[in-house]
Design a protein around this motif. Structure first.
Motif, short mmCIF file in Angstrom:
data_model
loop_
_atom_site.label_atom_id
_atom_site.label_comp_id
_atom_site.label_asym_id
_atom_site.label_seq_id
_atom_site.Cartn_x
_atom_site.Cartn_y
_atom_site.Cartn_z
N TRP A 36 1.12 -1.01 -0.06
CA TRP A 36 -0.02 0.26 0.20
C TRP A 36 0.90 1.29 0.55
CZ3 TRP A 36 -4.85 -0.03 -0.72
CH2 TRP A 36 -6.14 -1.21 -0.41
N TYR A 37 1.03 1.79 -0.92
CA TYR A 37 1.33 3.31 -1.20
C TYR A 37 0.21 4.52 -0.51
CZ TYR A 37 5.51 1.79 -3.24
OH TYR A 37 6.56 1.29 -3.28
N ARG A 38 0.47 5.88 -0.61
CA ARG A 38 -0.49 7.01 0.00
C ARG A 38 -0.25 7.83 -0.53
NH1 ARG A 38 -0.16 7.42 6.03
NH2 ARG A 38 1.38 8.12 6.48
N GLN A 39 -0.48 8.74 -1.20
CA GLN A 39 -0.40 10.35 -1.53
C GLN A 39 -1.38 11.66 -1.33
OE1 GLN A 39 0.49 10.59 -6.13
NE2 GLN A 39 2.04 12.29 -5.61
N ALA A 40 -0.50 12.41 -0.69
CA ALA A 40 -1.09 13.17 0.02
C ALA A 40 -0.77 14.33 -1.11
CB ALA A 40 -1.31 13.98 1.47
N ASP A 89 -2.98 11.33 8.20
CA ASP A 89 -3.04 10.32 7.61
C ASP A 89 -3.99 9.96 6.14
OD1 ASP A 89 -3.10 7.88 10.92
OD2 ASP A 89 -1.58 8.77 8.94
N THR A 90 -4.65 11.42 6.44
CA THR A 90 -5.26 11.80 4.95
C THR A 90 -5.00 11.93 3.67
OG1 THR A 90 -6.75 13.40 6.57
CG2 THR A 90 -7.13 13.89 3.99
N ALA A 91 -4.83 10.59 2.74
CA ALA A 91 -4.48 11.20 1.49
C ALA A 91 -5.46 9.83 -0.20
CB ALA A 91 -2.54 9.92 2.07
N VAL A 92 -4.29 9.34 -0.72
CA VAL A 92 -5.30 8.77 -1.41
C VAL A 92 -4.92 7.19 -1.46
CG1 VAL A 92 -5.88 8.16 -3.80
CG2 VAL A 92 -6.46 10.34 -3.39
N TYR A 93 -5.30 6.02 -1.55
CA TYR A 93 -4.04 4.99 -0.72
C TYR A 93 -4.96 4.35 -1.66
CZ TYR A 93 -3.28 6.25 3.75
OH TYR A 93 -3.21 7.26 4.90
N TYR A 94 -3.39 3.89 -2.50
CA TYR A 94 -3.27 3.07 -3.49
C TYR A 94 -2.70 1.70 -3.20
CZ TYR A 94 -3.14 7.34 -6.49
OH TYR A 94 -3.70 8.79 -6.63
N CYS A 95 -3.14 0.31 -4.15
CA CYS A 95 -3.02 -1.06 -3.89
C CYS A 95 -1.36 -1.29 -4.55
CB CYS A 95 -3.72 -1.71 -3.70
SG CYS A 95 -3.14 -3.29 -4.03
N GLN A 110 -6.39 2.11 -8.77
CA GLN A 110 -6.94 3.90 -8.60
C GLN A 110 -7.08 4.50 -8.11
OE1 GLN A 110 -8.64 1.00 -7.71
NE2 GLN A 110 -10.36 1.46 -7.45
N GLY A 111 -6.71 3.94 -6.80
CA GLY A 111 -6.68 4.70 -5.41
C GLY A 111 -7.84 4.35 -4.71
N THR A 112 -7.91 4.89 -3.51
CA THR A 112 -9.40 5.21 -2.42
C THR A 112 -8.81 6.33 -1.87
OG1 THR A 112 -10.77 4.63 -1.46
CG2 THR A 112 -8.68 3.66 -1.17
N GLN A 113 -9.89 7.85 -1.56
CA GLN A 113 -9.29 8.17 -0.89
C GLN A 113 -9.55 8.00 0.92
OE1 GLN A 113 -8.60 12.00 -1.52
NE2 GLN A 113 -8.20 12.17 0.83
#
Length: 118
Positions: A36-40, A89-95, A110-113
């Motif tokens: 899991w990655y994330r991008q704020a 921790d707010t971000a879009v999380y990507y698998c 595609q990501g989940t907010q």
């Protein structure tokens, strides 16, 4: 080819919990690495948690002790259990999936907010 579909994101209050799911289009038991990655907003994409098949898990320092990555091979799904959530921790999380330790093939969902706010 692996298609990844995330779900489980949403709005949660600080201190709350969410469980993200990543459903894969084919069996995951043989996939070398799932993560899991994330991008704020305004930030680079960062690694949150990784599960290397047969070699264990690893976490970013910022989520250690709060987040847990796990695989359910019967459901071809990877989860990210997130507890004690913080506004940061707010971000879009990507698998993410890398089927083999060799080569450069990789797949993204595609990501989940996820929004942590009171």
């Amino acid at each position: 080819q692996v298609q990844l579909v995330e779900s489980g994101g949403g709005l949660v209050q600080p201190g709350g919990a969410l469980r993200l799911s990543c459903a894969a289009s084919r069996p995951i038991f043989s996939i070398y690495l799932m993560a899991w990655y994330r991008q704020a907003p305004g930030n680079q994409r960062e690694l949150v948690a990784v599960d290397t098949n047969g070699a264990g898990t690893n976490y970013a320092d910022s989520v250690k002790g709060r987040f847990t990555i796990s695989r359910d091979n019967a459901k071809n799904t990877v989860y990210l259990q997130m507890n004690s959530l913080k506004p940061e921790d707010t971000a879009v999380y990507y698998c993410y999936a890398k089927p083999s330790a060799l080569g450069y093939v990789q797949h993204w969902g595609q990501g989940t907010q996820v929004t942590v706010s009171s």
